[in-house]
Design a protein around this motif. Sequence first.
Motif, PDB file in Angstrom:
ATOM      1  N   GLY A  21       0.799  -1.233   0.000  1.00 47.26           N
ATOM      2  CA  GLY A  21       0.000   0.000   0.000  1.00 47.26           C
ATOM      3  C   GLY A  21       0.823   1.271   0.000  1.00 47.26           C
ATOM      4  N   THR A  22       2.120   1.149  -0.295  1.00 45.91           N
ATOM      5  CA  THR A  22       2.949   2.353  -0.395  1.00 45.91           C
ATOM      6  C   THR A  22       3.578   2.411  -1.779  1.00 45.91           C
ATOM      7  OG1 THR A  22       4.987   1.286   0.371  1.00 45.91           O
ATOM      8  CG2 THR A  22       3.527   2.197   2.064  1.00 45.91           C
ATOM      9  N   PHE A  23       4.066   3.609  -2.126  1.00 40.53           N
ATOM     10  CA  PHE A  23       4.811   3.723  -3.381  1.00 40.53           C
ATOM     11  C   PHE A  23       6.022   4.603  -3.143  1.00 40.53           C
ATOM     12  CE2 PHE A  23       1.657   7.122  -3.498  1.00 40.53           C
ATOM     13  CZ  PHE A  23       2.388   8.220  -3.897  1.00 40.53           C
TER      14      PHE A  23
ATOM     15  N   LEU B  52       4.776   1.113  -7.187  1.00 41.47           N
ATOM     16  CA  LEU B  52       3.738   0.760  -6.222  1.00 41.47           C
ATOM     17  C   LEU B  52       3.949  -0.665  -5.734  1.00 41.47           C
ATOM     18  CD1 LEU B  52       2.489   3.091  -7.997  1.00 41.47           C
ATOM     19  CD2 LEU B  52       0.255   2.082  -7.485  1.00 41.47           C
ATOM     20  N   PHE B  53       3.814  -0.845  -4.433  1.00 40.88           N
ATOM     21  CA  PHE B  53       4.090  -2.154  -3.830  1.00 40.88           C
ATOM     22  C   PHE B  53       2.810  -2.774  -3.277  1.00 40.88           C
ATOM     23  CE2 PHE B  53       7.680   0.780  -3.086  1.00 40.88           C
ATOM     24  CZ  PHE B  53       8.562   0.236  -3.998  1.00 40.88           C
ATOM     25  N   MET B  54       2.516  -3.992  -3.743  1.00 42.36           N
ATOM     26  CA  MET B  54       1.329  -4.709  -3.261  1.00 42.36           C
ATOM     27  C   MET B  54       1.727  -6.122  -2.878  1.00 42.36           C
ATOM     28  SD  MET B  54      -1.227  -3.459  -6.268  1.00 42.36           S
ATOM     29  CE  MET B  54      -0.403  -2.143  -7.160  1.00 42.36           C
TER      30      MET B  54
ATOM     31  N   GLU C 273       3.895  -2.346  -9.417  1.00 38.83           N
ATOM     32  CA  GLU C 273       3.531  -1.566 -10.596  1.00 38.83           C
ATOM     33  C   GLU C 273       4.545  -0.452 -10.777  1.00 38.83           C
ATOM     34  OE1 GLU C 273      -1.325  -1.987 -10.774  1.00 38.83           O
ATOM     35  OE2 GLU C 273      -0.381  -0.014 -10.867  1.00 38.83           O
TER      36      GLU C 273
END
Lengths: 466, 466
Positions: free
Chosen positions: B60-62, B80-82, B95
């Motif tokens: 939930g952070t980028f 973006l990190f998921m 992403e």
Amino acid sequence: MFNGDKTSEGTNGEETIAAIATAPGEGGISVIRISGPAAFSIADALFIGQGAPPSQRRHGTFAFGRIRDQDHDLDEVLMLFMRGPRSYTGEDTVEIQGHGGSQCARRILRAVLRRNARLAEPGEFTKRAFLAGRIDLLQAEAVLDLIRARSERAAAAALDQMEGGLSASFAALYDDLVVVAASLEATLDFPEDELPAPYLDEIRSSLAKVQQAAEALLATWEEGHLLRDGAVAVISGRANVGKSTLLNALLGKDRAIVSAMPGTTRDTIEESLVLQGIPVRLVDTAGLRETDCEVEQEGIRRTQAHIEKADLHIHVIDVSHPLDEVEQARLQRLDPKRSILLLNKVDLGRAADLSGLPALRTIETSLISGQGLEAIKGVMAEMLAGHADLSSRPHATISERHRSILLAALDETRMAAGLLSAGGDEALVPACTHLRAALESLGQATGRVYHDELLKTIFSQFCIGK
Amino acid sequence: MFNGDKTSEGTNGEETIAAIATAPGEGGISVIRISGPAAFSIADALFIGQGAPPSQRRHGTFAFGRIRDQDHDLDEVLMLFMRGPRSYTGEDTVEIQGHGGSQCARRILRAVLRRNARLAEPGEFTKRAFLAGRIDLLQAEAVLDLIRARSERAAAAALDQMEGGLSASFAALYDDLVVVAASLEATLDFPEDELPAPYLDEIRSSLAKVQQAAEALLATWEEGHLLRDGAVAVISGRANVGKSTLLNALLGKDRAIVSAMPGTTRDTIEESLVLQGIPVRLVDTAGLRETDCEVEQEGIRRTQAHIEKADLHIHVIDVSHPLDEVEQARLQRLDPKRSILLLNKVDLGRAADLSGLPALRTIETSLISGQGLEAIKGVMAEMLAGHADLSSRPHATISERHRSILLAALDETRMAAGLLSAGGDEALVPACTHLRAALESLGQATGRVYHDELLKTIFSQFCIGK
């Protein structure tokens, strides 16, 4: 006094702007960007998700949820939160990543615009980044170059410029010239006839060095022009000599309808390819033949116009047939500097008399079998590359705008140098004026000096959403 | 035994996949998506930025940084990190949001694919979301519908389906039928001749209710077809009667070259517009005239083929001239159910004899002045809408695939009902078999029952990157 004045307010507007930032068309994802003081309040109004509302989210985080407006769900989205000044524009920014295609992003954008935002002008996000002092004008222009890049080399050159490649060169040029100008201004304080000769010599020598640096920068223009604008290569020739076959062979696909019926290609056909890092726009033209068909005559008029503007002109003849007078005259008119003459259909024998031709690059081909194709590509790349050293590592190159700036600045420094060489105290004041004008010009490269008209010219070329 | 078996492994592959998720073309932003076990290690290898490497970042952070590969910067990006299972695919996902245009995203994708990832197949991200159990097949299909949507109504209907609109209906249908089938199976345990009559009556009545629900769902197909596929409206008529003028007037722009020279429109011209929420593809055809030009004859052959497949056929005649026999015969052949006859150029008088025509929708027009244009749009929308109630709030509608499933299930339930009505204990076992077949069919709608071929058919229609 040599620090250029900004002639427009450097602060960003109070308006919040929004736009779709991804290319139109079918894709998995589209992104809507909102920047300005109302970005988070608009996000609060539209976003439905678990946890805290957007306005209470931390910079650098994103959340999953849906966009809901007027009791209707518009899309399921990711929403990214960026707090000024740590965003691209330096302002509060929210990005909405929704589904691709033509409808979702437009529906969301409309909902945003119904709130406290207006549609962004082309390049306005990047303009705000410039006005916020996050990037200079050269870097802003590089963003556009990067998006527009049509070859790997062009993209790499643009990225170098975005990372400050040109900014450093222009800044060094500017700073060195400031020193020269300041030294020259200082001479005005000397009592008459007491100016030591070595002092002026030193100024002249420093000025010459600045001029050399400017000229070195100028020399990158040719490569920059090829990388940015690409080259235009026009294919011409009689109907049925193999123009469309050449186009298809160069592209490696069947783009033009090839048929034995003369006049098949009525409109010009344009396609792009990349030759040794140079993007080339290939224009296949209507066959040159005498015709009474109005539509075809218009096509032939256009062919002539294309040839006149082209960087490269590839003229194709059928060498297995004799040349008539009209074609002979056409060959005589080819410009040796940018023309390539293809002697096609060599496999069918040689009946064309080519004696008395100007010194042209000619290549024998049998396009139907692919013979001569690699030779054509090689000669094209060679003629296009010109003075540009395309074997070097990609590097930032100047654009037409930077070239005008450098030429204007060089003009002024040359006039200053001329006055200083002529000698005499009365030359000092006008020489100072010329150096100030040169600085004024150079300052426009990075945006140290700018005016609204300049920004408008630069940013109006951008797409909306960047 | 009524819970469908998955005929393929439900677990996701171990491979990491990557693709460009935004539409190609010029835009400010492009997005590269990486999903799978190696997503974060690939990100670590390529990302240069401040702070922790991607693999140590929180879900939930980028982060802002640059992509660097083989000693070259490729782009400045947001990453973006998921973390699985909280991503779209249920897997670890990264992403990369870089600059738009043709080069940056491709350069980054190539760098990713040189590492431990392969190019995603069309729809593979969504397929993994399905295999991970995050969405059912109906919702997966809605993603495609949403991206493809060509009107607001189509997008809203797709979103309703994505949010479970159809899933709930199909699930209810399935669950109700399971109850019926289980009750029927239970009758097999009764000793011969001891089955109470009311028990079977109740089963018959429950089955009838299921059939009604299936038929109600089936009734949404027509609207679904119009929203998904759009309607095709073909414009035909002699050369020079005003076909291209009609196209331009409907579109409100100059798309087709309009000239007084017959045969201007050689190729068919296609454009899209939206009529009361229905996307319509307008096809302007080559003028129908007797010609010996080979290219034009081909155009006219194509016109006939288009007319045969069209949802709507707009035939234009010049009513100010008499009709010859060929044209008279053409009018006789028009299909009243889907044809609109435009009597154009009424401002120039009426010389055409229209007696003896079939009962056609006719509209008098003077297209050059816009007269009759609104009437044309109205009649088109009316004829297209058919049974679909387009005034209702947009709602999920079934597709061709769902229609086949419902028809097959209905067939089976009808056979079961027939057997039960005929009565007799020997009917019970085959009736059970039919209900099981109906459940097997219905299960394929949501993906409760699926096989590889079904998934392939569905996801191969997606774009790569979704």
